[in-house]
Design a protein around this motif. Structure first.
Motif, short mmCIF file in Angstrom:
data_model
loop_
_atom_site.label_atom_id
_atom_site.label_comp_id
_atom_site.label_asym_id
_atom_site.label_seq_id
_atom_site.Cartn_x
_atom_site.Cartn_y
_atom_site.Cartn_z
N LEU A 129 -16.02 -8.22 0.03
CA LEU A 129 -15.96 -9.60 -0.47
C LEU A 129 -14.78 -10.36 0.12
N ALA A 130 -13.66 -9.66 0.32
CA ALA A 130 -12.48 -10.31 0.89
C ALA A 130 -12.72 -10.72 2.34
N VAL A 131 -13.25 -9.80 3.15
CA VAL A 131 -13.48 -10.09 4.56
C VAL A 131 -14.55 -11.18 4.70
N PHE A 132 -15.60 -11.09 3.92
CA PHE A 132 -16.65 -12.11 3.96
C PHE A 132 -16.08 -13.48 3.59
N GLY A 133 -15.27 -13.53 2.54
CA GLY A 133 -14.69 -14.79 2.11
C GLY A 133 -13.83 -15.43 3.19
N VAL A 134 -13.05 -14.62 3.90
CA VAL A 134 -12.19 -15.15 4.96
C VAL A 134 -13.02 -15.66 6.13
N SER B 291 -5.05 -15.03 -4.75
CA SER B 291 -6.46 -14.64 -4.68
C SER B 291 -6.68 -13.16 -4.96
N SER B 292 -5.81 -12.30 -4.44
CA SER B 292 -5.99 -10.86 -4.65
C SER B 292 -5.71 -10.46 -6.09
N VAL B 293 -4.73 -11.10 -6.73
CA VAL B 293 -4.46 -10.84 -8.14
C VAL B 293 -5.63 -11.30 -9.00
N ILE B 294 -6.18 -12.47 -8.69
CA ILE B 294 -7.34 -12.98 -9.43
C ILE B 294 -8.49 -11.99 -9.37
N ILE B 295 -8.78 -11.51 -8.17
CA ILE B 295 -9.92 -10.60 -7.98
C ILE B 295 -9.67 -9.26 -8.67
N SER B 296 -8.49 -8.69 -8.50
CA SER B 296 -8.19 -7.39 -9.12
C SER B 296 -8.21 -7.49 -10.64
N SER B 297 -7.67 -8.58 -11.19
CA SER B 297 -7.63 -8.76 -12.64
C SER B 297 -9.03 -8.87 -13.22
N LEU B 298 -9.87 -9.69 -12.61
CA LEU B 298 -11.23 -9.87 -13.14
C LEU B 298 -12.08 -8.63 -12.97
N LYS B 299 -11.93 -7.94 -11.84
CA LYS B 299 -12.67 -6.70 -11.64
C LYS B 299 -12.25 -5.65 -12.67
N THR B 300 -10.96 -5.57 -12.96
CA THR B 300 -10.48 -4.66 -14.00
C THR B 300 -11.10 -5.03 -15.35
N PHE B 301 -11.16 -6.32 -15.65
CA PHE B 301 -11.73 -6.77 -16.92
C PHE B 301 -13.21 -6.44 -17.03
N LEU B 302 -13.95 -6.57 -15.94
CA LEU B 302 -15.39 -6.26 -15.98
C LEU B 302 -15.65 -4.80 -16.28
N ILE B 303 -14.71 -3.93 -15.90
CA ILE B 303 -14.88 -2.49 -16.13
C ILE B 303 -14.25 -2.07 -17.44
N ASN B 304 -13.03 -2.51 -17.68
CA ASN B 304 -12.27 -2.11 -18.86
C ASN B 304 -12.24 -3.26 -19.86
N CYS C 258 -10.17 -23.53 2.10
CA CYS C 258 -9.10 -22.52 2.10
C CYS C 258 -9.71 -21.12 2.10
N PRO C 259 -9.30 -20.23 3.00
CA PRO C 259 -9.89 -18.88 3.04
C PRO C 259 -9.60 -18.07 1.79
N PHE C 260 -8.44 -18.27 1.17
CA PHE C 260 -8.11 -17.53 -0.04
C PHE C 260 -8.97 -17.99 -1.22
N CYS C 261 -9.25 -19.29 -1.28
CA CYS C 261 -10.16 -19.81 -2.31
C CYS C 261 -11.58 -19.29 -2.06
N SER C 262 -11.95 -19.22 -0.80
CA SER C 262 -13.28 -18.71 -0.45
C SER C 262 -13.45 -17.26 -0.88
N MET D 17 -3.28 -19.75 7.06
CA MET D 17 -3.53 -20.97 7.81
C MET D 17 -3.33 -22.19 6.94
N ALA D 18 -3.69 -22.12 5.64
CA ALA D 18 -3.51 -23.26 4.75
C ALA D 18 -2.05 -23.62 4.62
N ALA D 19 -1.20 -22.61 4.49
CA ALA D 19 0.23 -22.86 4.31
C ALA D 19 0.84 -23.49 5.56
N SER D 20 0.50 -22.98 6.74
CA SER D 20 1.08 -23.52 7.97
C SER D 20 0.63 -24.95 8.20
N CYS D 21 -0.61 -25.26 7.86
CA CYS D 21 -1.11 -26.64 8.00
C CYS D 21 -0.36 -27.57 7.09
#
Length: 381
Positions: free
Chosen positions: A337-342, A166-179, A114-118, A1-5
């Motif tokens: 977290l993704a669905v809640f953020g959107v 947004s998905s890369v940010i989340i996957s990267s940080l989650k990986t870092f928290l574990i590994n 922005c839903p992706f920022c959220s 929606m952010a991009a179309s706007c």
């Protein structure tokens, strides 16, 4: 929606952000525990007949008591040092884990609505990762003029590592928290950037593996102990990006009244100048009302787009089922977290109120709200 706007307002003057969100963030504290060990002992003596014998017996008993007490004192001190050392090691280990997770300097460049920022904020809040926010002006975007990547969110890590999408940010940080053996700069190489042209002839940037966590086999088994958990999480994370997000604009700009209310909120919460705000509120609302109709056609939505929103949300709740609090079980996973953020970007608007009143999502949504506000993911680090 952010991009179309943004594209639509570019045609009438400049680009704008779409969607609406409520940022809720709180602060918490770490709880630290202490422990102590105590020991005690008793000595016994005996005597015999006669003064000399009694005296010798007294001296011998005193010597034995002194020797026993010395041993007990030494043992007690040794035990104290051992316990103290063990507790110190545990405390240092806990501190090291906290430092590894919380010492990153994070700066989020965003549009608040922005839903992706959220989505990114929901992740950072849930795991209790401190971060600073730079609100980007959606017209001039001067705050990110230094970046070749011209979208938000952008997350800067320690001032020199830039994470996009947004998905890369989340996957990267989650990986870092574990590994924690790998740095964020090492992990980001696992998500290579790919450019392509979409069906409308526009060049787009996509990221390979963005729903994967880059973990060892043992780490993966620990995060996803049950068969199918990983695939389920990835499936619904992608669903949030590919389907749920596209239901936001048609619903928040469904009528002229809703479009005006949405842009009124966007202007209040965003970073606009006076003239930009006026232009965004009235011209933007009119433009997005028209575009929302096009989006409805593009995504094959029903005449009443609320029905598509209701169905999507109820499908999500049905997938969680009655036996789980969250998609992740007792704790939210990345799909939660993704669905809640959107969904959170509609909070405060008519579409959100209608969704809460006409679907089964309310209980799950309130649990997610508490989990992010209370930083409940800290316990999983």
């Amino acid at each position: 929606m952010a991009a179309s706007c943004g594209r639509s307002l570019g045609k009438v003057g400049r680009s704008f952000v779409d969607s609406a969100a409520v940022l809720r963030s709180g602060s918490g504290s770490f709880l630290r525990g202490t422990a102590a060990a105590r020991s005690s002992g008793r000595c016994y003596g005996s005597g015999g007949p006669g003064v000399r014998a009694a005296a010798l017996s007294v001296r011998a008993a005193a010597g034995r008591r002194a020797l026993s007490c010395a041993f007990l004192l030494g043992g007690g001190l040794g035990l104290y040092q051992a316990v103290r050392g063990s507790l110190k090691q545990q405390h240092l280990a806990q501190e090291q884990n906290q430092v590894s997770a919380g010492s990153l300097k994070l700066i989020l460049y965003q549009y608040k609505t922005c839903p992706f920022c959220s989505k990114v904020r929901a992740f950072l809040d849930y795991y209790g990762l401190p971060y600073d926010i730079v609100e980007v002006n959606p017209v001039m975007r001067q705050e990110i003029k230094w970046s070749l990547y011209r979208k938000v969110p952008i997350l800067m890590v320690d001032g020199d590592v830039q994470l996009n999408d947004s998905s890369v940010i989340i996957s990267s940080l989650k990986t870092f928290l574990i590994n924690k053996e790998k740095s964020v700069s090492d992990i980001i190489h696992c998500y290579p950037e790919m450019k392509s042209v979409n069906d409308r002839g526009k060049e787009v940037t996509e990221y390979t593996n963005k729903y994967w966590l880059m973990l060892s086999e043992a780490q993966t088994a620990s995060v996803y102990p049950e068969k199918g958990m990983q695939k389920e999480e990835m499936k619904w994370r992608q669903w949030a990006d590919d389907w749920l997000v596209h239901l936001i604009s048609p619903n928040v700009y469904r009528t002229t009244g809703e479009a005006l209310a949405s842009f009124d909120y966007i202007v209040r919460e965003g970073k606009f100048g006076t003239l930009e705000g006026f232009f965004a509120k009235y011209v933007g609302a009119a433009a997005m009302f028209v575009i929302s109709k096009r989006l409805k056609s593009r995504h094959n939505l029903q005449d009443d787009v609320r029905e598509d929103l209701y169905k999507a949300v109820n499908d999500w709740v049905a997938a969680i089922g009655k036996k789980r609090k969250f998609m992740g079980g007792d704790q939210p996973n990345l799909a939660d977290l993704a669905v809640f953020g959107v969904l959170r970007v509609m909070e405060g608007l008519q579409a959100f109120d209608d969704m809460m009143a006409n679907t089964k999502v309310k209980s799950w949504y309130r649990r997610m709200e508490r989990a992010t506000l209370n930083h409940e993911g800290r316990s999983q680090q």
